[in-house]
Design a protein around this motif. Structure first.
Motif, short mmCIF file in Angstrom:
data_model
loop_
_atom_site.label_atom_id
_atom_site.label_comp_id
_atom_site.label_asym_id
_atom_site.label_seq_id
_atom_site.Cartn_x
_atom_site.Cartn_y
_atom_site.Cartn_z
N VAL A 141 -26.39 -80.33 37.99
CA VAL A 141 -26.96 -81.63 37.67
C VAL A 141 -26.49 -82.00 36.27
O VAL A 141 -26.64 -81.21 35.33
N ILE A 142 -25.90 -83.18 36.15
CA ILE A 142 -25.44 -83.68 34.86
C ILE A 142 -26.55 -84.58 34.31
O ILE A 142 -27.01 -85.49 35.01
N THR A 143 -27.02 -84.28 33.10
CA THR A 143 -28.17 -84.99 32.53
C THR A 143 -27.87 -85.56 31.15
O THR A 143 -27.10 -85.00 30.38
N GLY A 144 -28.52 -86.68 30.88
CA GLY A 144 -28.48 -87.30 29.56
C GLY A 144 -29.88 -87.73 29.18
O GLY A 144 -30.78 -87.80 30.01
N ASN A 145 -30.04 -88.04 27.91
CA ASN A 145 -31.33 -88.46 27.37
C ASN A 145 -31.17 -89.88 26.83
O ASN A 145 -30.60 -90.09 25.76
N GLU A 146 -31.66 -90.85 27.60
CA GLU A 146 -31.55 -92.25 27.22
C GLU A 146 -32.92 -92.74 26.77
O GLU A 146 -33.82 -92.93 27.59
N VAL A 158 -32.06 -88.95 32.51
CA VAL A 158 -31.21 -89.63 33.47
C VAL A 158 -30.17 -88.61 33.93
O VAL A 158 -29.69 -87.80 33.14
N GLY A 159 -29.86 -88.61 35.24
CA GLY A 159 -28.89 -87.63 35.71
C GLY A 159 -28.54 -87.80 37.17
O GLY A 159 -29.08 -88.66 37.87
N TRP A 215 -37.80 -80.60 31.39
CA TRP A 215 -36.59 -80.31 30.63
C TRP A 215 -36.93 -80.08 29.17
O TRP A 215 -38.04 -80.37 28.73
N HIS A 216 -35.98 -79.56 28.46
CA HIS A 216 -36.12 -79.33 27.02
C HIS A 216 -34.79 -79.65 26.34
O HIS A 216 -33.74 -79.62 26.99
N GLY A 225 -29.06 -81.17 21.69
CA GLY A 225 -30.27 -81.90 22.08
C GLY A 225 -30.18 -82.59 23.43
O GLY A 225 -31.12 -83.25 23.84
N THR A 226 -29.05 -82.44 24.14
CA THR A 226 -28.96 -83.02 25.48
C THR A 226 -29.97 -82.33 26.39
O THR A 226 -30.39 -81.21 26.11
N PRO A 227 -30.41 -82.97 27.47
CA PRO A 227 -31.47 -82.40 28.30
C PRO A 227 -31.03 -81.21 29.15
O PRO A 227 -30.16 -81.33 30.01
N ALA A 228 -31.63 -80.07 28.88
CA ALA A 228 -31.44 -78.86 29.68
C ALA A 228 -32.64 -78.76 30.62
O ALA A 228 -33.78 -78.77 30.17
N LEU A 229 -32.37 -78.69 31.91
CA LEU A 229 -33.46 -78.57 32.88
C LEU A 229 -34.08 -77.19 32.81
O LEU A 229 -33.38 -76.18 32.66
#
Length: 162
Positions: free
Chosen positions: A23-28, A33-34, A97-98, A104-108
């Motif tokens: 899963v590719i995730t970002g923090n908007e 978002v992912g 997530w953290h 600081g990108t979102p790690a599930l």
């Protein structure tokens, strides 16, 4: 080149190749978002690059692209529901997530590993976009877990050959 098969045949044949699921995730604006992807691979050791493919119709990728940085989360064999949650177009998955230690990108929570990335370049690839990203940080959090695999349209897990 003329084709001697239909797209259903193509889908059927390529479904016989097992893939891992990420899963590719970002923090908007503090919103996760992912999207889920099966087409992920390491591309280069020097420099460290990875590659994944995303559907051109994705509503999440344009949002993550604008951020320029994201996290690739390697799902474990017990996280099929997380993959499903990120496979629904236009919805934001409600998953714990953290912030990733690298940027600081979102790690599930609970994934096997995370790869912190910066967008490098994109290429057109039919109905998908091929994304190349530079790796800025990475970590294995749960080495004891097996990977979530996708094969013939269903999830499975890895067992070593005897």
């Amino acid at each position: 080149m003329s084709r001697t098969f239909d797209l259903a045949d193509f889908r059927h044949v390529v479904s016989h190749f097992a893939t891992g699921v990420v899963v590719i995730t970002g923090n908007e604006d503090e919103e996760l978002v992912g999207f889920a992807a099966q087409s992920f691979v390491s591309l280069s050791l020097e420099p460290p690059l990875v590659l994944f493919c995303v559907q051109n119709s994705s509503t999440s990728w344009p949002r993550i692209r604008r951020l320029g940085k994201f996290c690739i989360n390697v799902l474990s064999e017990h996280q099929g529901e997380i993959s499903d949650a990120f496979a629904v177009s236009g919805e934001v998955a409600k998953i714990a997530w953290h912030p990733n230690k690298a940027s600081g990108t979102p790690a599930l929570d609970g994934v096997i590993a995370t790869i912190d990335c910066t967008l490098s370049v994109e290429h057109e690839g039919g109905d998908h976009t091929i994304v190349v990203a530079e790796v800025g940080g990475l970590q294995v959090d749960r080495p004891e877990l097996g990977p979530l695999l996708f094969f013939q349209g269903t999830y499975g897990h890895f067992e070593p050959a005897s």
